[in-house]
Design a protein around this motif. Structure first.
Motif, short mmCIF file in Angstrom:
data_model
loop_
_atom_site.label_atom_id
_atom_site.label_comp_id
_atom_site.label_asym_id
_atom_site.label_seq_id
_atom_site.Cartn_x
_atom_site.Cartn_y
_atom_site.Cartn_z
N ALA A 115 0.83 -1.20 0.00
CA ALA A 115 0.00 0.00 0.00
C ALA A 115 0.87 1.26 0.00
O ALA A 115 0.61 2.22 -0.74
N LEU A 116 1.93 1.26 0.81
CA LEU A 116 2.81 2.42 0.88
C LEU A 116 3.55 2.66 -0.43
O LEU A 116 3.90 3.79 -0.76
N LEU A 117 3.82 1.58 -1.17
CA LEU A 117 4.48 1.75 -2.47
C LEU A 117 3.66 2.62 -3.40
O LEU A 117 4.21 3.38 -4.21
N VAL A 118 2.34 2.52 -3.30
CA VAL A 118 1.47 3.35 -4.14
C VAL A 118 1.68 4.83 -3.81
O VAL A 118 1.88 5.66 -4.70
N GLY A 119 1.66 5.14 -2.51
CA GLY A 119 1.88 6.52 -2.10
C GLY A 119 3.26 7.01 -2.46
O GLY A 119 3.43 8.17 -2.86
N GLU A 120 4.25 6.14 -2.33
CA GLU A 120 5.61 6.53 -2.68
C GLU A 120 5.73 6.82 -4.19
O GLU A 120 6.37 7.80 -4.59
N HIS A 121 5.12 5.98 -5.00
CA HIS A 121 5.17 6.18 -6.44
C HIS A 121 4.48 7.47 -6.85
O HIS A 121 4.96 8.21 -7.73
N LEU A 122 3.36 7.78 -6.19
CA LEU A 122 2.60 8.99 -6.51
C LEU A 122 3.10 10.22 -5.75
O LEU A 122 2.57 11.31 -5.93
N ARG A 123 4.11 10.01 -4.90
CA ARG A 123 4.65 11.08 -4.06
C ARG A 123 3.56 11.70 -3.20
O ARG A 123 3.47 12.92 -3.03
N GLN A 124 2.70 10.83 -2.67
CA GLN A 124 1.60 11.26 -1.82
C GLN A 124 1.57 10.36 -0.59
O GLN A 124 0.82 9.38 -0.51
N PRO A 125 2.42 10.63 0.43
CA PRO A 125 2.42 9.80 1.64
C PRO A 125 1.10 9.90 2.39
O PRO A 125 0.35 10.87 2.22
N HIS A 126 0.84 8.89 3.22
CA HIS A 126 -0.40 8.88 3.99
C HIS A 126 -0.37 9.94 5.08
O HIS A 126 -1.28 10.74 5.21
N GLY A 127 0.68 9.93 5.91
CA GLY A 127 0.84 10.95 6.94
C GLY A 127 0.32 10.60 8.30
O GLY A 127 0.67 11.26 9.28
N ASP A 128 -0.52 9.55 8.43
CA ASP A 128 -1.13 9.25 9.73
C ASP A 128 -1.57 7.79 9.80
O ASP A 128 -2.74 7.49 10.01
N LEU A 129 -0.61 6.86 9.65
CA LEU A 129 -0.94 5.43 9.62
C LEU A 129 -1.04 4.84 11.02
O LEU A 129 -0.44 3.81 11.33
N LYS A 130 -1.81 5.50 11.87
CA LYS A 130 -2.01 5.03 13.24
C LYS A 130 -2.96 3.84 13.25
O LYS A 130 -3.66 3.57 12.25
N PRO A 131 -3.03 3.10 14.37
CA PRO A 131 -3.85 1.88 14.41
C PRO A 131 -5.32 2.08 14.06
O PRO A 131 -5.93 1.20 13.44
N SER A 132 -5.92 3.21 14.44
CA SER A 132 -7.34 3.38 14.15
C SER A 132 -7.61 3.62 12.67
O SER A 132 -8.76 3.53 12.22
N ASN A 133 -6.57 3.91 11.88
CA ASN A 133 -6.74 4.06 10.44
C ASN A 133 -6.44 2.79 9.66
O ASN A 133 -6.43 2.80 8.44
N LEU A 134 -6.17 1.69 10.38
CA LEU A 134 -5.85 0.42 9.75
C LEU A 134 -6.92 -0.60 10.14
O LEU A 134 -7.03 -0.99 11.30
#
Length: 459
Positions: A115-134
């Motif tokens: 999933a993070l590879l997608v954000g890395e490729h698009l240069r759009q990080p998630h920014g808040d991958l805390k437990p309640s967002n997973l």
């Protein structure tokens, strides 16, 4: 809220800034998640102007493990975000109810890296991958399936809840922007929470939180709390949780590359259905075929990016600075053969600019042959392999003097390849020395390069 084209059916969460509904898209009948924002000032309010500015980029983010943004639905007194929906429980709730197995944790780590590879490729990080967002769900095919929610929304908040602060990377607390590297830290912290049902850093004071993370010993704590986890996975997770971002993986591709060799094969899975029952065999076949086709296309177009990322970006931030690179076999009267030793600084192999030396010379295998730019390990034909004398007492060694202390990003050792002579080059000790030849970093027991071995000092 305008009920067309999305209709809310059941309230599943409510807070001071929003209400969250499970709903349906009227035209298609598919399940959706509807997040309705209130027209009220709260400490964690979303900046709607920023959100609308970001929306075109967020709408492009699509992956099986990401809850994709479907639409924004502004109205006079309310504002709603429509997402893809998957039922399940978040990391915190799951950790309190069930214990994730080592296999589950490995598989979830792989899913999150993809999933993070997608954000890395698009240069759009998630920014808040805390437990309640997973969000976790049991997959009908076996194992667990994770979905990442609220991608990019942290950029639209000026204030953040405590949970965000607890899992945030130290450089973010210092005012740094969200990056793939900071996302890796937050994923590591969330996986630690899932594995142990505990949070390493808690409190409402940023300085105290940073102090707690700097003092936290992730590897030893995991070995104590989860002795069933293997050392390779524990070390990988501790790597993600290093407070200094220069000592973490410098990109998701690097983290995934290191994780995969120690991770059992994880089959590609589609999200579970609403009912939790497997789809028909025909549908599964079509989905599998489409997935394989998509993966092939992604591999074709993305591999050059991943390859360049690994070679040019993954090692762009060095963690060790030294003048000498030394290789040794801790065996009396052993023989050290090296086809080539590459030392990278600034993305360039600087070893040929240095001066090589070794403990002894045999068979015309002078030390400079290991920095002549020729990686051919066939000594008989290529005649470009260094060779120490087997009858000399003491451990055989080879080293290169770079001329001055430089940041070393990675070291590549190329072995001799003709016949079985390469078997001599095993159980290696690799050192980086300062100008006074004091050890600033070392690793021992390295396996035989076959034909090469790449090492990231401090990684």
């Amino acid at each position: 809220m305008n009920e067309d084209p999305f209709y809310p059916e059941k309230l599943i969460a409510a807070g001071p800034a929003a209400k969250v509904y499970c709903g349906v898209e009227v035209a298609t009948g598919r399940r959706v998640l509807i997040k309705v924002l209130h027209e009220i000032e709260t400490p964690h309010e979303l900046d709607r102007e920023k959100l609308q500015f970001l929306a075109p980029a967020l709408l492009q983010i699509r992956h099986p493990h990401i809850a994709g943004l479907i639409a924004l639905a502004p109205a006079e007194d309310e504002f709603a975000l429509i997402y893809e929906f998957m039922s399940g429980m978040n990391f915190l709730a799951f950790a309190a109810a069930r214990k994730a197995s080592p296999e589950d944790l490995r598989a979830l780590a792989v899913q999150l890296m993809h999933a993070l590879l997608v954000g890395e490729h698009l240069r759009q990080p998630h920014g808040d991958l805390k437990p309640s967002n997973l969000i976790l769900a049991d997959h009908p095919g076996g194992g667990l399936f994770v979905q990442v929610q609220d991608w990019g929304l942290s950029l639209t908040r000026s204030g953040h809840p405590l949970e965000t602060l607890w899992f945030r990377a130290p450089e973010r607390h210092a005012g740094g922007p969200p990056t793939s590297c900071s996302d890796l830290f937050t994923v590591g912290a969330s996986l630690f929470c899932l594995a142990t049902n505990s949070t390493p850093a808690q409190g409402d004071d940023v300085a105290e939180l940073v102090q707690q993370w700097n003092a936290f010993e992730a590897a030893s704590t995991l070995r104590h709390l989860r002795p069933d986890l293997d050392d390779a996975f524990i070390d990988w997770l501790a790597w993600l949780l290093r407070p200094d971002p220069r000592q973490r993986p410098q990109c998701v591709a690097q983290a995934l590359e290191v994780l995969m060799p120690s991770t059992p094969s994880v089959p590609f899975q589609t999200p579970p259905t609403e009912s939790g029952k497997p789809t028909s065999s025909v549908r599964r076949f079509i989905v599998a075929l489409l997935n394989l086709t998509a993966l092939a296309l992604v591999g074709f177009f993305v591999w050059p990016f991943v390859r360049d990322t690994i070679s040019a970006r993954a090692f762009s931030s060095a963690t060790v600075t030294g003048r000498y690179v030394r290789i040794e076999i801790p065996t009396n009267r052993g023989i050290l053969n090296l086809a080539e030793v590459e030392v990278f600084c600034g993305g360039k192999n600087i070893a040929p600019q240095g001066k090589a030396d070794q403990s002894s010379v045999s068979n015309n295998g002078t030390p400079d042959l290991a920095i002549d730019g020729n990686t051919d390990g066939n000594m008989t034909q290529g005649k470009s392999v260094s060779h120490t004398h087997g009858n000399k007492r003491g451990s055989p060694w080879w080293q290169v003097d770079l001329g001055k202390a430089l940041p070393i990003q990675r070291i590549v050792i190329w072995n001799r390849t003709d016949e079985n002579f390469g078997d001599r080059t095993t159980n290696l000790t690799l050192q980086v020395l300062d100008a006074e030849k004091k050890v600033v970093w070392q690793t021992t027991g390295l396996p035989k390069p076959d034909p090469k071995l790449e090492i990231v000092p401090g990684g």
